[in-house]
Design a protein around this motif. Structure first.
Motif, PDB file in Angstrom:
ATOM      1  N   UNK A  56       1.493  -4.220 -13.900  1.00  0.00           N
ATOM      2  CA  UNK A  56       2.886  -4.237 -13.426  1.00  0.00           C
ATOM      3  C   UNK A  56       3.183  -3.001 -12.569  1.00  0.00           C
ATOM      4  N   UNK A  57       2.743  -1.837 -13.045  1.00  0.00           N
ATOM      5  CA  UNK A  57       2.947  -0.608 -12.279  1.00  0.00           C
ATOM      6  C   UNK A  57       2.175  -0.666 -10.963  1.00  0.00           C
ATOM      7  N   UNK A  58       0.964  -1.181 -11.024  1.00  0.00           N
ATOM      8  CA  UNK A  58       0.132  -1.354  -9.833  1.00  0.00           C
ATOM      9  C   UNK A  58       0.844  -2.238  -8.824  1.00  0.00           C
ATOM     10  N   UNK A  59       1.349  -3.386  -9.304  1.00  0.00           N
ATOM     11  CA  UNK A  59       2.036  -4.316  -8.412  1.00  0.00           C
ATOM     12  C   UNK A  59       3.287  -3.710  -7.795  1.00  0.00           C
ATOM     13  N   UNK A  60       4.044  -2.972  -8.605  1.00  0.00           N
ATOM     14  CA  UNK A  60       5.269  -2.347  -8.081  1.00  0.00           C
ATOM     15  C   UNK A  60       4.936  -1.326  -7.005  1.00  0.00           C
ATOM     16  N   UNK A  61       3.884  -0.527  -7.247  1.00  0.00           N
ATOM     17  CA  UNK A  61       3.484   0.466  -6.248  1.00  0.00           C
ATOM     18  C   UNK A  61       2.984  -0.186  -4.971  1.00  0.00           C
ATOM     19  N   UNK A  62       2.201  -1.254  -5.114  1.00  0.00           N
ATOM     20  CA  UNK A  62       1.701  -1.954  -3.935  1.00  0.00           C
ATOM     21  C   UNK A  62       2.821  -2.584  -3.131  1.00  0.00           C
ATOM     22  N   UNK A  63       3.788  -3.197  -3.827  1.00  0.00           N
ATOM     23  CA  UNK A  63       4.930  -3.810  -3.151  1.00  0.00           C
ATOM     24  C   UNK A  63       5.743  -2.756  -2.403  1.00  0.00           C
ATOM     25  N   UNK A  64       5.969  -1.615  -3.051  1.00  0.00           N
ATOM     26  CA  UNK A  64       6.749  -0.550  -2.412  1.00  0.00           C
ATOM     27  C   UNK A  64       6.060  -0.080  -1.135  1.00  0.00           C
ATOM     28  N   UNK A  65       4.737   0.092  -1.193  1.00  0.00           N
ATOM     29  CA  UNK A  65       4.015   0.578  -0.014  1.00  0.00           C
ATOM     30  C   UNK A  65       4.082  -0.439   1.120  1.00  0.00           C
ATOM     31  N   UNK A  66       3.988  -1.713   0.788  1.00  0.00           N
ATOM     32  CA  UNK A  66       4.101  -2.742   1.825  1.00  0.00           C
ATOM     33  C   UNK A  66       5.498  -2.779   2.425  1.00  0.00           C
ATOM     34  N   UNK A  67       6.488  -2.548   1.575  1.00  0.00           N
ATOM     35  CA  UNK A  67       7.885  -2.659   2.018  1.00  0.00           C
ATOM     36  C   UNK A  67       8.373  -1.413   2.745  1.00  0.00           C
ATOM     37  N   UNK A  68       7.621  -0.307   2.652  1.00  0.00           N
ATOM     38  CA  UNK A  68       8.023   0.947   3.296  1.00  0.00           C
ATOM     39  C   UNK A  68       6.855   1.499   4.134  1.00  0.00           C
ATOM     40  N   UNK A  69       6.487   0.786   5.181  1.00  0.00           N
ATOM     41  CA  UNK A  69       5.377   1.267   6.018  1.00  0.00           C
ATOM     42  C   UNK A  69       5.806   2.471   6.845  1.00  0.00           C
ATOM     43  N   UNK A  70       5.059   3.555   6.714  1.00  0.00           N
ATOM     44  CA  UNK A  70       5.366   4.764   7.475  1.00  0.00           C
ATOM     45  C   UNK A  70       4.559   4.739   8.770  1.00  0.00           C
ATOM     46  N   UNK A  71       5.114   4.064   9.768  1.00  0.00           N
ATOM     47  CA  UNK A  71       4.402   3.800  11.014  1.00  0.00           C
ATOM     48  C   UNK A  71       4.592   4.924  12.026  1.00  0.00           C
ATOM     49  N   UNK A  72       3.575   5.139  12.831  1.00  0.00           N
ATOM     50  CA  UNK A  72       3.647   6.115  13.906  1.00  0.00           C
ATOM     51  C   UNK A  72       4.241   5.459  15.156  1.00  0.00           C
ATOM     52  N   UNK A  73       4.913   6.231  16.010  1.00  0.00           N
ATOM     53  CA  UNK A  73       5.532   5.665  17.221  1.00  0.00           C
ATOM     54  C   UNK A  73       4.508   5.424  18.324  1.00  0.00           C
ATOM     55  N   UNK A  74       3.633   4.461  18.112  1.00  0.00           N
ATOM     56  CA  UNK A  74       2.550   4.143  19.049  1.00  0.00           C
ATOM     57  C   UNK A  74       2.704   2.698  19.511  1.00  0.00           C
ATOM     58  N   UNK A  75       2.531   2.477  20.796  1.00  0.00           N
ATOM     59  CA  UNK A  75       2.550   1.116  21.335  1.00  0.00           C
ATOM     60  C   UNK A  75       1.118   0.737  21.706  1.00  0.00           C
ATOM     61  N   UNK A  76       0.504  -0.098  20.900  1.00  0.00           N
ATOM     62  CA  UNK A  76      -0.841  -0.568  21.177  1.00  0.00           C
ATOM     63  C   UNK A  76      -0.807  -1.781  22.096  1.00  0.00           C
ATOM     64  N   UNK A  77      -1.934  -2.160  22.671  1.00  0.00           N
ATOM     65  CA  UNK A  77      -1.930  -3.234  23.659  1.00  0.00           C
ATOM     66  C   UNK A  77      -1.790  -4.632  23.055  1.00  0.00           C
ATOM     67  N   UNK A  78      -1.555  -5.571  23.913  1.00  0.00           N
ATOM     68  CA  UNK A  78      -1.667  -6.992  23.595  1.00  0.00           C
ATOM     69  C   UNK A  78      -3.131  -7.373  23.769  1.00  0.00           C
TER      70      UNK A  78
END
Length: 492
Positions: free
Chosen positions: A189-211
């Motif tokens: 349960x703790x594992x699932x909660x941590x995994x869900x939180x990480x998916x829901x809060x992606x700390x993305x860099x301001x990078x524009x990758x190509x198509x």
């Protein structure tokens, strides 16, 4: 008993991709664990573990037979021994946890020691020849869809090997009584909660990758052995490239467009064929691309390479595959006779390209993507591009297991990863390991998508395999100490 070892070992592989029936591994682990007490001594324990490992790895690598059958006229003699032969080399690694865990009394300490020594032995497979860490235990958690996405998120911290430790420890603990099962449930349960939180809060860099337009030609190895077949394959890739680039421009007019051909997508020596490069540039209509091709240097040595072409078809960068497949691309020196008609030369090592249109990309060729903690050069790229020719594997578990490594590398590194495969499976994952799109096996087509941005560097991307190694070593020290203390109490 040997037959039981083989059968239960083979049954345990149902936990691996693409089936991911994790309870099968829990059953196998219980069987091995019980052998520690039921066997009469170290010799009998080792025999049980060896034949379990032989059944396990033979079943897990059964798809190797497909690779032999593509050249059965040359290697017919290897058909019945390909998978068992590899299993003979790998089986001793499963002996390690059974023999080591017997050093401490039964209980939680022994389970922890078993899990840690299993993981350390699994990690040690990188030292066989050029390394063969195929099907690490942690890959059993790569269930399809959201469930798998959640379960594999801790790999950003502890890598696939750390996941393997947790799988083995929980797989043993679940048999240890009601309280242990409650602890496992709470842990999940703790594992699932941590995994869900990480998916829901992606700390993305301001990078524009190509198509990107990922090109999958669905070309059989036999179809390019003749000149006529090679020409037809080249024409097909030109057509798919033109269609893919046009669709990419339509979908993302504000992004750079990049096309990607699979490993050996060009049936020749691309850097020596200016006419072919001009035709590719014309089909790509001003886009940059990355193409798999063989390469020959001034000394006549051959490399398995990926080349970056600019809008005019000029080669702007070349990456030579650095980690070669043992017995497939090179022959270990200890074998006194020739098995391979032609051997390749390894490249200098992983690189990061920073080029117009492509941005900052880490090029990789096929086998290299399976090495946890070793998929980026000195400079961290913004995305990874893997090319492969899984036609050798056939429509089997092989391409699916290979694709599972691609997904896991995305989580570990916090980088989006795209893969272009000749016959399949062509796919793309974001920096959390979530699958964005795929082309199924055996479908010639182009897969067009925007490469998402990377996450901030993960702990694992900074420290690598020292994290799961340290985790396991701490567990070894603690469990040995606890086990010794308990043994003294029992004997005293």
């Amino acid at each position: 008993m040997v037959l039981a070892d083989l059968v239960i070992g083979a049954f345990s592989t149902l936990a691996l991709p693409p089936v991911c029936f994790v309870p099968a591994l829990a059953v196998g682990l219980l069987y091995l664990y019980r052998c520690i007490d039921d066997a009469s001594g170290a010799r009998e324990r080792g025999i049980h573990a060896f034949f379990f490992g032989l059944g396990y790895h033979t079943a897990a690598l059964s798809w190797l037979t497909n690779a032999i059958l593509t050249r059965a006229h040359d290697f017919w003699w290897a058909v019945p021994i390909a998978a068992p032969g590899c299993a003979l080399i790998l089986a001793p690694f499963i002996m390690v946890p059974v023999l080591v865990a017997a050093l401490v009394p039964a209980g939680i300490a022994r389970m922890g020691l078993f899990a840690a020594s299993w993981t350390l032995a699994d990690m040690a497979r990188v030292f066989i020849f050029t390394g063969f860490p195929w099907n690490p235990t942690g890959s059993t958690l790569e269930l399809p869809g959201l469930a798998g996405d959640i379960l594999i998120q801790p790999a950003a911290l502890i890598g696939v090997d750390g996941l393997g430790f947790l799988v083995v420890f929980f797989g043993l603990l679940v048999w240890h009584g009601h309280r242990a099962r409650v602890a496992v449930a709470l842990g999940l349960l703790a594992w699932g909660a941590g995994g869900w939180f990480r998916l829901d809060h992606p700390d993305l860099l301001p990078v524009v990758n190509p198509e990107v337009a990922l090109i999958q030609g669905d070309i059989r190895e036999q179809d390019i052995l003749s000149r006529e077949g090679a020409i037809e394959a080249f024409r097909l890739y030109l057509r798919l490239t033109a269609e893919g680039v046009a669709k990419a421009r339509e979908d993302a007019p504000d992004r750079n467009v990049v096309y990607l051909w699979p490993e050996s997508g060009f049936p020749g020596l691309l850097d020596e064929d200016e006419a072919a490069r001009n035709l590719i540039a014309r089909a790509a209509d001003g886009s940059w691309g990355m193409i798999g091709s063989d390469r020959r240097d001034a000394q006549g040595r051959f490399y398995n390479s990926i080349m970056a072409l600019d809008e005019s078809g000029r080669v702007r960068a070349t990456y030579d595959k650095a980690t070669l497949v043992p017995f497939g691309e090179y022959q270990p020196r200890f074998i006194p006779f020739n098995l391979l008609p032609e051997q390749l030369t390894p490249g200098k090592g992983l690189e990061t390209w920073t080029l117009p249109a492509l941005g900052s990309v880490g090029p990789m060729v096929c086998y290299e993507i399976i090495f946890s903690g070793h998929v980026t050069g000195k400079k961290r790229p913004d995305w990874l591009a893997n090319i492969t020719n899984d036609a050798w594997f056939g429509n089997s578990a092989g391409p699916r297991q290979h694709l599972a490594t691609v997904r896991m590398r995305a989580v570990e590194e916090g980088l989006p990863v795209v893969q272009a495969a000749n016959m399949g499976i062509t796919a793309a994952f974001d920096s959390s390991g979530h699958e964005l799109a795929r082309l199924p096996w055996g479908k010639p087509d182009s897969l067009v998508l925007s490469v998402p941005p990377p996450r901030v560097p993960t702990v694992f991307s900074r420290l690598g395999r020292i994290v799961p190694f340290s985790l396991c070593m701490v567990v070894v020290l603690v469990t040995v100490s606890l086990g010794r203390r308990r043994r003294m109490i029992i004997e005293g």
